[in-house]
Every structure is written in C-alpha cells, then in structure tokens.
Motif scaffolding. Structure first.
Motif, PDB file in Angstrom:
ATOM      1  N   VAL A 115       2.858  -0.754   4.335  1.00 40.07           N
ATOM      2  CA  VAL A 115       2.530   0.582   3.840  1.00 40.07           C
ATOM      3  C   VAL A 115       3.834   1.359   3.694  1.00 40.07           C
ATOM      4  O   VAL A 115       4.623   1.440   4.632  1.00 40.07           O
ATOM      5  CB  VAL A 115       1.571   1.321   4.804  1.00 40.07           C
ATOM      6  N   TYR A 116       4.034   1.899   2.504  1.00 46.28           N
ATOM      7  CA  TYR A 116       5.223   2.683   2.216  1.00 46.28           C
ATOM      8  C   TYR A 116       4.836   4.130   1.948  1.00 46.28           C
ATOM      9  O   TYR A 116       3.807   4.389   1.307  1.00 46.28           O
ATOM     10  CB  TYR A 116       5.953   2.141   0.985  1.00 46.28           C
ATOM     11  N   ASP A 117       5.645   5.041   2.432  1.00 40.65           N
ATOM     12  CA  ASP A 117       5.482   6.450   2.104  1.00 40.65           C
ATOM     13  C   ASP A 117       5.791   6.581   0.617  1.00 40.65           C
ATOM     14  O   ASP A 117       6.871   6.182   0.158  1.00 40.65           O
ATOM     15  CB  ASP A 117       6.430   7.294   2.942  1.00 40.65           C
ATOM     16  N   ALA A 118       4.869   7.118  -0.142  1.00 41.08           N
ATOM     17  CA  ALA A 118       5.031   7.194  -1.596  1.00 41.08           C
ATOM     18  C   ALA A 118       6.205   8.079  -2.008  1.00 41.08           C
ATOM     19  O   ALA A 118       6.823   7.845  -3.044  1.00 41.08           O
ATOM     20  CB  ALA A 118       3.749   7.690  -2.248  1.00 41.08           C
ATOM     21  N   LYS A 119       6.519   9.080  -1.202  1.00 40.00           N
ATOM     22  CA  LYS A 119       7.593  10.003  -1.569  1.00 40.00           C
ATOM     23  C   LYS A 119       8.975   9.469  -1.186  1.00 40.00           C
ATOM     24  O   LYS A 119       9.902   9.489  -1.987  1.00 40.00           O
ATOM     25  CB  LYS A 119       7.359  11.359  -0.904  1.00 40.00           C
ATOM     26  N   THR A 120       9.101   8.961   0.054  1.00 38.90           N
ATOM     27  CA  THR A 120      10.411   8.541   0.555  1.00 38.90           C
ATOM     28  C   THR A 120      10.695   7.058   0.382  1.00 38.90           C
ATOM     29  O   THR A 120      11.842   6.644   0.422  1.00 38.90           O
ATOM     30  CB  THR A 120      10.551   8.882   2.045  1.00 38.90           C
ATOM     31  N   GLY A 121       9.629   6.270   0.251  1.00 37.32           N
ATOM     32  CA  GLY A 121       9.799   4.826   0.162  1.00 37.32           C
ATOM     33  C   GLY A 121       9.969   4.155   1.517  1.00 37.32           C
ATOM     34  O   GLY A 121      10.160   2.944   1.590  1.00 37.32           O
ATOM     35  N   ASP A 122       9.870   4.932   2.608  1.00 37.48           N
ATOM     36  CA  ASP A 122      10.018   4.378   3.956  1.00 37.48           C
ATOM     37  C   ASP A 122       8.847   3.473   4.305  1.00 37.48           C
ATOM     38  O   ASP A 122       7.703   3.748   3.941  1.00 37.48           O
ATOM     39  CB  ASP A 122      10.089   5.495   4.999  1.00 37.48           C
ATOM     40  N   ASP A 123       9.140   2.422   5.045  1.00 34.88           N
ATOM     41  CA  ASP A 123       8.098   1.538   5.560  1.00 34.88           C
ATOM     42  C   ASP A 123       7.447   2.229   6.756  1.00 34.88           C
ATOM     43  O   ASP A 123       8.085   2.441   7.787  1.00 34.88           O
ATOM     44  CB  ASP A 123       8.705   0.202   5.985  1.00 34.88           C
ATOM     45  N   ILE A 124       6.187   2.596   6.615  1.00 31.55           N
ATOM     46  CA  ILE A 124       5.472   3.307   7.683  1.00 31.55           C
ATOM     47  C   ILE A 124       4.311   2.468   8.220  1.00 31.55           C
ATOM     48  O   ILE A 124       3.380   3.001   8.820  1.00 31.55           O
ATOM     49  CB  ILE A 124       4.982   4.685   7.205  1.00 31.55           C
ATOM     50  N   THR A 125       4.394   1.169   8.044  1.00 32.47           N
ATOM     51  CA  THR A 125       3.331   0.276   8.490  1.00 32.47           C
ATOM     52  C   THR A 125       2.994   0.454   9.969  1.00 32.47           C
ATOM     53  O   THR A 125       1.811   0.574  10.308  1.00 32.47           O
ATOM     54  CB  THR A 125       3.682  -1.192   8.177  1.00 32.47           C
ATOM     55  N   ILE A 144       0.867  -1.173   0.000  1.00 28.61           N
ATOM     56  CA  ILE A 144       0.000   0.000   0.000  1.00 28.61           C
ATOM     57  C   ILE A 144       0.907   1.227   0.000  1.00 28.61           C
ATOM     58  O   ILE A 144       1.918   1.245   0.707  1.00 28.61           O
ATOM     59  CB  ILE A 144      -0.916   0.033   1.246  1.00 28.61           C
ATOM     60  N   LYS A 145       0.566   2.237  -0.769  1.00 27.46           N
ATOM     61  CA  LYS A 145       1.334   3.483  -0.792  1.00 27.46           C
ATOM     62  C   LYS A 145       0.533   4.584  -0.114  1.00 27.46           C
ATOM     63  O   LYS A 145      -0.661   4.728  -0.381  1.00 27.46           O
ATOM     64  CB  LYS A 145       1.647   3.895  -2.229  1.00 27.46           C
ATOM     65  N   LYS A 146       1.194   5.329   0.762  1.00 26.49           N
ATOM     66  CA  LYS A 146       0.533   6.439   1.442  1.00 26.49           C
ATOM     67  C   LYS A 146       1.106   7.745   0.905  1.00 26.49           C
ATOM     68  O   LYS A 146       2.307   7.961   0.926  1.00 26.49           O
ATOM     69  CB  LYS A 146       0.738   6.368   2.949  1.00 26.49           C
ATOM     70  N   TYR A 147       0.210   8.594   0.438  1.00 23.92           N
ATOM     71  CA  TYR A 147       0.613   9.878  -0.126  1.00 23.92           C
ATOM     72  C   TYR A 147       0.504  10.982   0.916  1.00 23.92           C
ATOM     73  O   TYR A 147      -0.175  10.817   1.942  1.00 23.92           O
ATOM     74  CB  TYR A 147      -0.234  10.196  -1.359  1.00 23.92           C
ATOM     75  N   ALA A 148       1.110  12.107   0.657  1.00 19.79           N
ATOM     76  CA  ALA A 148       1.153  13.236   1.595  1.00 19.79           C
ATOM     77  C   ALA A 148      -0.235  13.731   1.975  1.00 19.79           C
ATOM     78  O   ALA A 148      -0.434  14.218   3.081  1.00 19.79           O
ATOM     79  CB  ALA A 148       1.981  14.376   1.016  1.00 19.79           C
ATOM     80  N   ASN A 149      -1.190  13.581   1.093  1.00 22.71           N
ATOM     81  CA  ASN A 149      -2.550  14.037   1.366  1.00 22.71           C
ATOM     82  C   ASN A 149      -3.347  13.023   2.193  1.00 22.71           C
ATOM     83  O   ASN A 149      -4.561  13.100   2.254  1.00 22.71           O
ATOM     84  CB  ASN A 149      -3.282  14.351   0.062  1.00 22.71           C
ATOM     85  N   VAL A 181       3.209   3.020  11.932  1.00 21.70           N
ATOM     86  CA  VAL A 181       2.505   4.295  12.128  1.00 21.70           C
ATOM     87  C   VAL A 181       1.066   4.180  11.649  1.00 21.70           C
ATOM     88  O   VAL A 181       0.136   4.649  12.314  1.00 21.70           O
ATOM     89  CB  VAL A 181       3.242   5.432  11.384  1.00 21.70           C
ATOM     90  N   VAL A 182       0.864   3.544  10.520  1.00 19.95           N
ATOM     91  CA  VAL A 182      -0.480   3.390   9.965  1.00 19.95           C
ATOM     92  C   VAL A 182      -1.323   2.474  10.850  1.00 19.95           C
ATOM     93  O   VAL A 182      -2.504   2.741  11.083  1.00 19.95           O
ATOM     94  CB  VAL A 182      -0.420   2.875   8.508  1.00 19.95           C
ATOM     95  N   LEU A 183      -0.728   1.409  11.380  1.00 24.41           N
ATOM     96  CA  LEU A 183      -1.472   0.531  12.282  1.00 24.41           C
ATOM     97  C   LEU A 183      -1.919   1.285  13.532  1.00 24.41           C
ATOM     98  O   LEU A 183      -3.048   1.100  14.008  1.00 24.41           O
ATOM     99  CB  LEU A 183      -0.634  -0.692  12.650  1.00 24.41           C
ATOM    100  N   LYS A 184      -1.060   2.146  14.057  1.00 20.92           N
ATOM    101  CA  LYS A 184      -1.444   2.972  15.207  1.00 20.92           C
ATOM    102  C   LYS A 184      -2.604   3.888  14.835  1.00 20.92           C
ATOM    103  O   LYS A 184      -3.535   4.083  15.618  1.00 20.92           O
ATOM    104  CB  LYS A 184      -0.261   3.794  15.703  1.00 20.92           C
ATOM    105  N   GLN A 185      -2.567   4.454  13.638  1.00 19.45           N
ATOM    106  CA  GLN A 185      -3.643   5.333  13.179  1.00 19.45           C
ATOM    107  C   GLN A 185      -4.964   4.576  13.056  1.00 19.45           C
ATOM    108  O   GLN A 185      -6.022   5.102  13.395  1.00 19.45           O
ATOM    109  CB  GLN A 185      -3.277   5.979  11.842  1.00 19.45           C
ATOM    110  N   ILE A 186      -4.906   3.321  12.610  1.00 19.23           N
ATOM    111  CA  ILE A 186      -6.115   2.500  12.515  1.00 19.23           C
ATOM    112  C   ILE A 186      -6.715   2.310  13.910  1.00 19.23           C
ATOM    113  O   ILE A 186      -7.926   2.450  14.103  1.00 19.23           O
ATOM    114  CB  ILE A 186      -5.805   1.128  11.874  1.00 19.23           C
ATOM    115  N   ILE A 187      -5.876   2.036  14.891  1.00 14.48           N
ATOM    116  CA  ILE A 187      -6.343   1.861  16.268  1.00 14.48           C
ATOM    117  C   ILE A 187      -6.988   3.141  16.779  1.00 14.48           C
ATOM    118  O   ILE A 187      -8.072   3.110  17.376  1.00 14.48           O
ATOM    119  CB  ILE A 187      -5.181   1.425  17.187  1.00 14.48           C
TER     120      ILE A 187
END
Length: 67
Positions: free
Chosen positions: A42-52, A8-13, A54-60
């Motif tokens: 989940v990868y940051d679309a701009k940097t390519g960093d694995d942000i999984t 999954i790619k996460k964009y700045a918006n 952070v996203v799991l915390k956001q889901i919670i």
C-alpha cells in the motif's frame, strides 16, 4: 518466480484504490486478501511512501473492533 505484489493506493480521505481492478477497497477487503495470502503493498497516493505496515495494523484494529 513469484508474481509481483498487488499495488494499492491510499488517498487522504482513507479510500484504498486497487488500480488493477479499477475499484475502491475497504479494510475488510484487504483483510480478506491477507487471509488468502495474496501479497500486496500500500502506497500513500500523495507521497508515494510505502505505508503497508500502518495499513496492516489498521486491519487488525478494525477486526478487533468488529469481531
């Protein structure tokens, strides 16, 4: 041998994009994937960093807010 996790790619918006489906997802959609035990990263679309994590915390957080 298990299948590769869905990417999954996460964009700045804050939009989450599932390239395999060619569609955008919500945190609720990802929460459903967690419930179904579907593996994803989940990868940051701009940097390519694995942000999984952070996203799991956001889901919670989103689920706690909305019951």
């Amino acid at each position: 041998m298990s299948a590769e996790p869905v990417t999954i790619k996460k964009y700045a918006n804050r939009r989450l994009y599932h390239p395999g489906r060619g569609s955008y997802l919500t945190f609720e959609d990802l929460g459903g994937m967690v419930e179904k035990e579907e593996e994803f990263v989940v990868y940051d679309a701009k940097t390519g960093d694995d942000i999984t994590p952070v996203v799991l915390k956001q889901i919670i957080i989103e689920r706690a807010r909305h019951g």
